[in-house]
Design a protein around this motif. Sequence first.
Motif, PDB file in Angstrom:
ATOM      1  N   ALA A  81      16.342  -2.713   0.721  1.00 31.59           N
ATOM      2  CA  ALA A  81      17.574  -2.664  -0.073  1.00 31.59           C
ATOM      3  C   ALA A  81      18.319  -1.361   0.161  1.00 31.59           C
ATOM      4  N   VAL A  82      17.598  -0.253   0.174  1.00 33.05           N
ATOM      5  CA  VAL A  82      18.239   1.045   0.396  1.00 33.05           C
ATOM      6  C   VAL A  82      18.788   1.133   1.812  1.00 33.05           C
ATOM      7  N   ALA A  83      18.018   0.654   2.783  1.00 33.88           N
ATOM      8  CA  ALA A  83      18.459   0.719   4.176  1.00 33.88           C
ATOM      9  C   ALA A  83      19.685  -0.136   4.431  1.00 33.88           C
ATOM     10  N   GLU A  84      19.748  -1.307   3.828  1.00 30.38           N
ATOM     11  CA  GLU A  84      20.820  -2.250   4.125  1.00 30.38           C
ATOM     12  C   GLU A  84      22.016  -2.143   3.167  1.00 30.38           C
ATOM     13  N   LEU A  85      21.758  -1.751   1.925  1.00 28.04           N
ATOM     14  CA  LEU A  85      22.824  -1.754   0.914  1.00 28.04           C
ATOM     15  C   LEU A  85      23.083  -0.380   0.305  1.00 28.04           C
ATOM     16  N   GLY A  86      22.299   0.620   0.707  1.00 33.56           N
ATOM     17  CA  GLY A  86      22.637   1.992   0.386  1.00 33.56           C
ATOM     18  C   GLY A  86      21.976   2.621  -0.818  1.00 33.56           C
ATOM     19  N   ARG A  87      21.403   1.835  -1.704  1.00 33.96           N
ATOM     20  CA  ARG A  87      20.778   2.368  -2.915  1.00 33.96           C
ATOM     21  C   ARG A  87      19.991   1.263  -3.593  1.00 33.96           C
ATOM     22  N   LEU A  88      19.349   1.598  -4.702  1.00 38.06           N
ATOM     23  CA  LEU A  88      18.627   0.584  -5.474  1.00 38.06           C
ATOM     24  C   LEU A  88      18.694   0.959  -6.943  1.00 38.06           C
ATOM     25  N   ASP A  89      19.221   0.036  -7.756  1.00 37.34           N
ATOM     26  CA  ASP A  89      19.390   0.277  -9.186  1.00 37.34           C
ATOM     27  C   ASP A  89      18.627  -0.710 -10.066  1.00 37.34           C
ATOM     28  N   ILE A  90      18.438  -1.936  -9.569  1.00 43.53           N
ATOM     29  CA  ILE A  90      17.919  -3.025 -10.402  1.00 43.53           C
ATOM     30  C   ILE A  90      16.895  -3.820  -9.605  1.00 43.53           C
ATOM     31  N   VAL A  91      15.785  -4.158 -10.232  1.00 46.00           N
ATOM     32  CA  VAL A  91      14.787  -5.039  -9.629  1.00 46.00           C
ATOM     33  C   VAL A  91      14.511  -6.188 -10.593  1.00 46.00           C
ATOM     34  N   VAL A  92      14.539  -7.406 -10.076  1.00 43.84           N
ATOM     35  CA  VAL A  92      14.163  -8.578 -10.864  1.00 43.84           C
ATOM     36  C   VAL A  92      12.964  -9.233 -10.195  1.00 43.84           C
ATOM     37  N   ASN A  93      11.820  -9.182 -10.871  1.00 41.82           N
ATOM     38  CA  ASN A  93      10.607  -9.850 -10.393  1.00 41.82           C
ATOM     39  C   ASN A  93      10.599 -11.278 -10.922  1.00 41.82           C
ATOM     40  N   ASN A  94      11.007 -12.200 -10.068  1.00 41.72           N
ATOM     41  CA  ASN A  94      11.179 -13.592 -10.489  1.00 41.72           C
ATOM     42  C   ASN A  94      10.163 -14.541  -9.855  1.00 41.72           C
ATOM     43  N   VAL A  95       9.431 -14.112  -8.832  1.00 41.17           N
ATOM     44  CA  VAL A  95       8.466 -15.034  -8.224  1.00 41.17           C
ATOM     45  C   VAL A  95       7.231 -15.161  -9.111  1.00 41.17           C
ATOM     46  N   GLY A  96       6.587 -16.289  -9.014  1.00 49.72           N
ATOM     47  CA  GLY A  96       5.375 -16.515  -9.784  1.00 49.72           C
ATOM     48  C   GLY A  96       5.116 -17.993  -9.947  1.00 49.72           C
ATOM     49  N   GLY A  97       4.046 -18.301 -10.668  1.00 50.90           N
ATOM     50  CA  GLY A  97       3.714 -19.693 -10.925  1.00 50.90           C
ATOM     51  C   GLY A  97       2.235 -19.963 -10.731  1.00 50.90           C
ATOM     52  N   ALA A  98       1.800 -21.112 -11.191  1.00 46.46           N
ATOM     53  CA  ALA A  98       0.444 -21.625 -10.993  1.00 46.46           C
ATOM     54  C   ALA A  98       0.435 -23.042 -11.538  1.00 46.46           C
ATOM     55  N   MET A  99      -0.202 -23.941 -10.819  1.00 40.37           N
ATOM     56  CA  MET A  99      -0.232 -25.333 -11.248  1.00 40.37           C
ATOM     57  C   MET A  99      -1.109 -25.510 -12.482  1.00 40.37           C
ATOM     58  N   PRO A 100      -0.677 -26.355 -13.439  1.00 39.07           N
ATOM     59  CA  PRO A 100      -1.532 -26.642 -14.596  1.00 39.07           C
ATOM     60  C   PRO A 100      -2.860 -27.249 -14.149  1.00 39.07           C
ATOM     61  N   THR A 101      -3.930 -26.759 -14.736  1.00 36.14           N
ATOM     62  CA  THR A 101      -5.282 -27.195 -14.369  1.00 36.14           C
ATOM     63  C   THR A 101      -6.177 -27.107 -15.598  1.00 36.14           C
ATOM     64  N   PRO A 102      -7.040 -28.109 -15.826  1.00 39.62           N
ATOM     65  CA  PRO A 102      -7.983 -27.992 -16.947  1.00 39.62           C
ATOM     66  C   PRO A 102      -8.814 -26.714 -16.836  1.00 39.62           C
ATOM     67  N   LEU A 103      -9.178 -26.166 -17.960  1.00 40.69           N
ATOM     68  CA  LEU A 103      -9.888 -24.889 -17.996  1.00 40.69           C
ATOM     69  C   LEU A 103     -11.142 -24.891 -17.129  1.00 40.69           C
ATOM     70  N   LEU A 104     -11.960 -25.928 -17.247  1.00 39.83           N
ATOM     71  CA  LEU A 104     -13.220 -25.937 -16.513  1.00 39.83           C
ATOM     72  C   LEU A 104     -13.037 -26.195 -15.032  1.00 39.83           C
ATOM     73  N   ASP A 105     -11.827 -26.613 -14.639  1.00 34.97           N
ATOM     74  CA  ASP A 105     -11.513 -26.763 -13.216  1.00 34.97           C
ATOM     75  C   ASP A 105     -10.793 -25.537 -12.664  1.00 34.97           C
ATOM     76  N   THR A 106     -10.575 -24.537 -13.512  1.00 30.98           N
ATOM     77  CA  THR A 106      -9.897 -23.320 -13.086  1.00 30.98           C
ATOM     78  C   THR A 106     -10.949 -22.323 -12.619  1.00 30.98           C
ATOM     79  N   SER A 107     -11.079 -22.179 -11.320  1.00 29.24           N
ATOM     80  CA  SER A 107     -12.091 -21.291 -10.762  1.00 29.24           C
ATOM     81  C   SER A 107     -11.669 -19.841 -10.958  1.00 29.24           C
ATOM     82  N   PRO A 108     -12.631 -18.910 -10.919  1.00 30.91           N
ATOM     83  CA  PRO A 108     -12.267 -17.494 -10.961  1.00 30.91           C
ATOM     84  C   PRO A 108     -11.276 -17.115  -9.862  1.00 30.91           C
ATOM     85  N   ARG A 109     -11.423 -17.728  -8.691  1.00 33.88           N
ATOM     86  CA  ARG A 109     -10.479 -17.416  -7.614  1.00 33.88           C
ATOM     87  C   ARG A 109      -9.071 -17.871  -7.981  1.00 33.88           C
ATOM     88  N   ARG A 110      -8.931 -19.055  -8.593  1.00 26.55           N
ATOM     89  CA  ARG A 110      -7.610 -19.539  -8.984  1.00 26.55           C
ATOM     90  C   ARG A 110      -6.987 -18.598 -10.026  1.00 26.55           C
TER      91      ARG A 110
END
Length: 263
Positions: A81-110
């Motif tokens: 952002a700084v290299a291409e647009l000159g500065r940085l003032d605002i960040v929006v962290n919008n990525v994320g998610g996880a599929m609904p899964t029953p608790l006992l099917d939710t592995s520690p890795r998941r």
Amino acid sequence: MILDRFRLDERVAVVTGAGRGLGAAIALGFAEAGADVLIAARTESDLEKVAQQIRDLGRRAHIVVADLADAEACAALAATAVAELGRLDIVVNNVGGAMPTPLLDTSPRRLNDAFGFNVANAHALVRAAVPLMLEGAGGGSIINITSAVGRMPGRGFAAYGTAKAALAHYTRLAAMDLSPRIRVNAIAPGSIATSALEIVAGDEAMRTAVEQATPLRRLGDPAEIAAAALFLASPAGGYLTGKVIEVDGGLIAPNLDIPIPDL
């Protein structure tokens, strides 16, 4: 004029997950308010469409095609952002998610994967962005997109809900560490009419059920999340930090039932 407090003239924002849905709406809202925007997501064609809309508003847009499940790819956005647009003032962290899964099917890795995608990768971008914000603009605003499920119990959301709850509290903790020069806030959306909710929007009976379980009796509009983000990013929200704004139609319980049977 009170509306002048909502302007972002000459500021630069990074918005992740901005090829469509909430991220695209937020990026366009920032551009309408005068900001230049770096938008990042996996699909180049989606990003190009949003970038053109930003340019049509008279603002600069820079696209980064990346798998934002990779913490290093998230962190790299700040320097780009700084290299291409000159500065940085605002960040929006919008990525994320996880599929609904029953608790006992939710592995520690998941569970670990959900935490990494929703929290650790946001932290990676924050760590990379803060020094650049301080150096170029003297401060800034960070906005994390959490979820109503991060505060309401519902079946099937052990991974997603736990990760979003963690992101909400991360927001409060980061706000303390980064104050007073950088504000950190979050938005917790409810059911918003985006492609992520197309299974609901495309099924009339299911949509009606979700709407009837929502106090305002409708799905949210992405522009309503963008408006909240603009408030938090702009001088209008300058006295807020460490807060989670709930934009969810008034929910006090989940409005989408995951059909997981009793044990």
